[in-house]
Write a protein that holds these residues in place. Structure first.
Motif, short mmCIF file in Angstrom:
data_model
loop_
_atom_site.label_atom_id
_atom_site.label_comp_id
_atom_site.label_asym_id
_atom_site.label_seq_id
_atom_site.Cartn_x
_atom_site.Cartn_y
_atom_site.Cartn_z
N ASP A 351 32.57 32.67 24.68
CA ASP A 351 34.02 32.57 24.83
C ASP A 351 34.38 31.38 25.72
N GLY A 352 35.32 30.56 25.26
CA GLY A 352 35.68 29.36 26.01
C GLY A 352 36.24 29.65 27.39
N ASP A 353 37.13 30.65 27.50
CA ASP A 353 37.69 30.98 28.81
C ASP A 353 36.61 31.46 29.77
N ALA A 354 35.69 32.25 29.27
CA ALA A 354 34.60 32.76 30.10
C ALA A 354 33.72 31.60 30.59
N ARG A 355 33.45 30.67 29.70
CA ARG A 355 32.64 29.51 30.09
C ARG A 355 33.35 28.68 31.17
N LEU A 356 34.66 28.51 31.01
CA LEU A 356 35.41 27.74 31.99
C LEU A 356 35.37 28.42 33.35
N LEU A 357 35.58 29.73 33.37
CA LEU A 357 35.53 30.48 34.63
C LEU A 357 34.15 30.35 35.26
N LEU A 358 33.12 30.48 34.46
CA LEU A 358 31.75 30.41 34.98
C LEU A 358 31.43 29.01 35.50
N HIS A 359 31.78 27.99 34.73
CA HIS A 359 31.43 26.63 35.11
C HIS A 359 32.14 26.19 36.40
N THR A 360 33.46 26.41 36.45
CA THR A 360 34.19 26.02 37.65
C THR A 360 33.76 26.85 38.85
N GLY A 361 33.43 28.12 38.61
CA GLY A 361 32.99 28.97 39.71
C GLY A 361 31.65 28.53 40.29
#
Length: 376
Positions: A351-361
């Motif tokens: 999921d793109g949103d999940a990846r964004l949350l994970l990457h920025t985190g």
């Protein structure tokens, strides 16, 4: 103080028998004196412009600074340029506490040998130059470091006024950047010599802020040279950040935030160490705005191997082949780890949103100094 400087310049002119001009380190005219015994004082375009406009153009500054006057500690001579109507000059560096405060210029028609240490007139002029350095170092109007501190961290009214004062010191089209120097030992020393002409430094919190004039917004070389020279004098592991370039001083606090953020990235990410430029940070810019990683990542951050796997997978744009190669593991091992990451975080890695949350985190974790998180 202006009267004191004028008397000093008058005396230098009398002692050396030549027209004298005193400028500060930013090439702002402070005092000048003619020496007209014969009725034919030498004048050229540079001296005329300096007297009429109380300063010099950025092109004039660069022309003289290319001869090394900003770092000179002894008298020197700059050559004539007949095509440009520039006469030869004797330059007496005006210094105090190992810092160039300004310059005494003399149109002596090449008569005085700057290397003649036995010349009593030259020795007397050097004493006067030292007096000028002490005077300029102590004058309230010359405390531009405090002005910069006010522009970055003062009250709103003080910030606006300080920004106007600093803007009036910028040459040419007013291009500048802010450099953040972050000493590794957390103890900044603001009195260090600055290797960029016209630079202004001050201590802000636990870092050193340096306002660096630029030839143009696209030419960041003065900022890079200053950062490199400054880091060489700071403890090992110190970092620097360079803001985006601006014309004028209308957003110095914003630039300071960029420079500080870039320095944080330089300290956390090997490929940016030791000097990071805001304009080259890419996605790291978003991570610098976060106070820290999302709490959902806490279980993952407790396992450095899985945290590194997750970051590498995302840096490789989700390519299993590239990730496995970068980590030197079999692809099945990678798939096992990705499953563990999804289980620990509850995030769907497709999921793109999940990846964004994970990457920025994960990036925010690095910037916050997460002790169990490996450096890239």
């Amino acid at each position: 103080m202006r009267d004191e400087l004028q008397e000093l310049v008058d005396e230098v002119s009398r002692v050396l028998g030549a027209p004298a001009t005193l400028e500060d380190a930013g090439f702002t005219l402070l005092a000048f004196c003619a020496h007209d015994d014969s009725g034919a004082d030498p004048m050229d375009a540079v001296r005329t412009r300096s007297i009429l406009t109380r300063g010099s153009t950025s092109e004039t500054r660069r022309w003289f600074e290319d001869f090394g006057i900003a770092s000179a500690t002894r008298p020197m001579r700059t050559p004539a340029d007949p095509a440009a109507g520039v006469l030869t000059r004797l330059v007496l560096p005006v210094r105090h506490e190992d810092r160039t405060r300004g310059y005494l210029w003399l149109l002596d028609d090449g008569r005085i040998d700057p290397d003649d240490h036995a010349d009593p007139a030259l020795r007397r002029a050097l004493d006067l130059a030292a007096d000028a350095g002490r005077t300029l170092a102590g004058r309230p109007a010359d405390d531009l470091g405090q002005v910069l501190a006010d522009a970055l961290a003062g009250r709103p009214a003080a910030r606006a006024q300080a920004a106007l004062r600093l803007g009036g010191r910028l040459p040419g089209d007013g291009a500048q950047v802010l450099v953040a120097l972050c000493p590794a030992d957390g103890s900044p020393a603001p009195g260090r010599p600055l290797p960029a002409a016209g630079a202004v430094a001050t201590v802000v919190e636990d870092g050193i802020a340096v306002l660096v004039p630029l030839p143009s917004p696209a030419d960041l070389r003065p900022a890079g040279a200053l950062a490199a020279a400054s880091l060489a004098a700071l403890p090992a592991g110190s970092t620097a950040g360079v803001s985006s370039a601006r014309r004028g001083t209308g957003d110095l606090p914003g630039q300071w935030g960029e420079a500080r953020a870039a320095a944080r990235v330089a300290a956390a990410v090997d490929r940016f160490f030791p000097v990071a430029r805001w304009g080259e940070l890419g996605g790291w810019r978003a991570a610098t705005a976060l106070p820290g990683p999302d709490p959902v990542l806490a279980p993952l951050l407790a396992d450095p191997m899985l945290a590194t796997t997750a970051e590498t997978f995302l840096d490789c744009a989700g390519s299993a082949a590239r990730t496995a190669a970068a980590l030197h593991v079999h692809r099945q091992t990678l798939y096992y780890r990705l499953g563990r990451i999804a289980a620990l975080t509850g995030l769907d890695l497709a999921d793109g949103d999940a990846r964004l949350l994970l990457h920025t985190g994960l990036r925010a974790a690095r910037l916050s100094g997460e002790p169990r998180f490996h450096r890239p």
